[in-house]
Design an enzyme around this catalytic site. Structure first.
Site, short mmCIF file in Angstrom:
data_model
loop_
_atom_site.label_atom_id
_atom_site.label_comp_id
_atom_site.label_asym_id
_atom_site.label_seq_id
_atom_site.Cartn_x
_atom_site.Cartn_y
_atom_site.Cartn_z
N HIS A 108 92.49 72.08 -17.65
CA HIS A 108 91.19 72.76 -17.49
C HIS A 108 90.17 72.06 -18.38
CE1 HIS A 108 88.11 75.84 -17.83
NE2 HIS A 108 88.59 76.34 -16.71
N GLU A 180 86.98 71.29 -10.30
CA GLU A 180 86.03 72.12 -11.05
C GLU A 180 84.98 71.23 -11.71
OE1 GLU A 180 87.83 76.21 -12.05
OE2 GLU A 180 88.17 74.88 -13.74
C1 PEP Z 1 86.69 78.12 -14.91
O1 PEP Z 1 86.38 78.04 -16.11
O2 PEP Z 1 87.77 77.69 -14.48
C2 PEP Z 1 85.75 78.75 -14.00
C3 PEP Z 1 85.82 78.43 -12.74
O3 PEP Z 1 84.88 79.60 -14.57
P1 PEP Z 1 83.65 80.32 -13.80
O4 PEP Z 1 84.18 80.91 -12.54
O5 PEP Z 1 83.19 81.36 -14.79
O6 PEP Z 1 82.66 79.25 -13.55
#
Ligand code: PEP
Length: 271
Positions: A108, A180
């Site tokens: 992450h 992400e």
């Molecule tokens: C994350 O940190 O994996 C994430 C997707 O957070 P958010 O949904 O708050 O952007």
């Protein structure tokens, strides 16, 4: 978004399952986690094609593993140490999590940037997860600066292939990827949300890279999730991106109504 080097749309996945994964990060006491899980279990229906996963703090994993109904909600760890046992004060290993969690979020961006996890750490963690029968959810994503400098696809390729470099050809199909973009995580500004077109270009790129490195079969079978400020208002748009197989949700997974709303949306999109 930078120009995707892949070009034409591949869109060759035939994955039927949708994954909704809530990352609770360092929130909720063990008691609060248990109450929240209890409420979710009351509202969520078991469905073969919709996998709901929550990632509580490490301290809550063991009690929640006894409480959950795995047909409805499965557990993920947020991180774990790749060594099986040993003198690693304060750490919890994948071996210790065996039987407690089904998934582990690995790499992450908060682990990479706040705790300085390297691609080598990530690759060792992916290998340790697989060795211990835990499905790795390998997170990859470029920062705002990398995006601005046109480095998105180089970064993603390095993180993807770096994270998978110790994975055998038999195990590769057991991996999940989460895209992400760091710049889109936990934003309150709609202007900073990743667009479905941005995400689609990246999923194409990921599948193409997997096809080049492994095979078309592997590329079409690995689930790819999207994460970055997913909310009830945008979940439908993200879930209808071709080749996206689910969502990794931070902030909105902490609010029961919002998380359930996103689960409902996933159900609707599937039917
Ligand atoms: C994350 O940190 O994996 C994430 C997707 O957070 P958010 O949904 O708050 O952007």
């Amino acid at each position: 978004m930078n120009n995707c080097p892949v070009g034409e749309s591949l869109c060759y996945t035939n994955i039927m399952k949708t994954y909704i994964v809530g990352n609770w990060k360092m929130n909720f006491s063990v008691g609060e986690s248990s109450v929240y899980l209890h409420k979710l279990l009351q509202k969520v229906r078991a469905a073969r094609d919709l996998k709901i996963v929550v990632a509580p703090s490490t301290i809550a994993l063991q009690p929640l593993s006894l409480q959950t109904d795995r047909k409805k909600i499965r557990l993920a760890a947020q991180t774990a140490n790749p060594h099986d046992f040993g003198a690693y004060t304060g750490e919890v290993s994948f071996t210790q999590l065996r039987g407690i969690v089904d998934y582990c979020i690995i790499g992450h961006s908060e682990r990479r940037h706040i705790f300085h996890e390297t691609d080598k750490d990530v690759r060792n963690a992916v290998a340790a997860a697989l060795r211990n029968g835990i499905t790795p959810i390998l997170c990859i994503g470029e920062t705002e600066t990398e995006r601005t400098f046109g480095e998105t696809y180089d970064v993603l390729r390095d993180q993807l292939l770096g994270g998978l470099s110790q994975v055998s050809t038999e195990d590769i199909a057991k991996v999940m990827i989460a895209y992400e973009p760091v710049w889109a995580i936990s934003t309150t500004s709609d202007a900073r949300l990743a667009s479905p077109d941005d995400i689609s270009a990246v999923t194409q790129f990921i599948r193409h890279t997997l096809e080049d490195t492994y095979s078309k079969k592997v590329a079409s079978e690995i689930p790819i999730l999207y994460g970055g400020s997913v909310r009830p208002s945008n979940a439908g748009a993200y879930l209808t991106i071709p080749d996206i197989n689910g969502l990794l949700i931070g902030g909105a997974s902490l609010i029961g109504e919002q998380f359930l709303d996103i689960i409902e949306t996933a159900r609707r999109v599937q039917s």
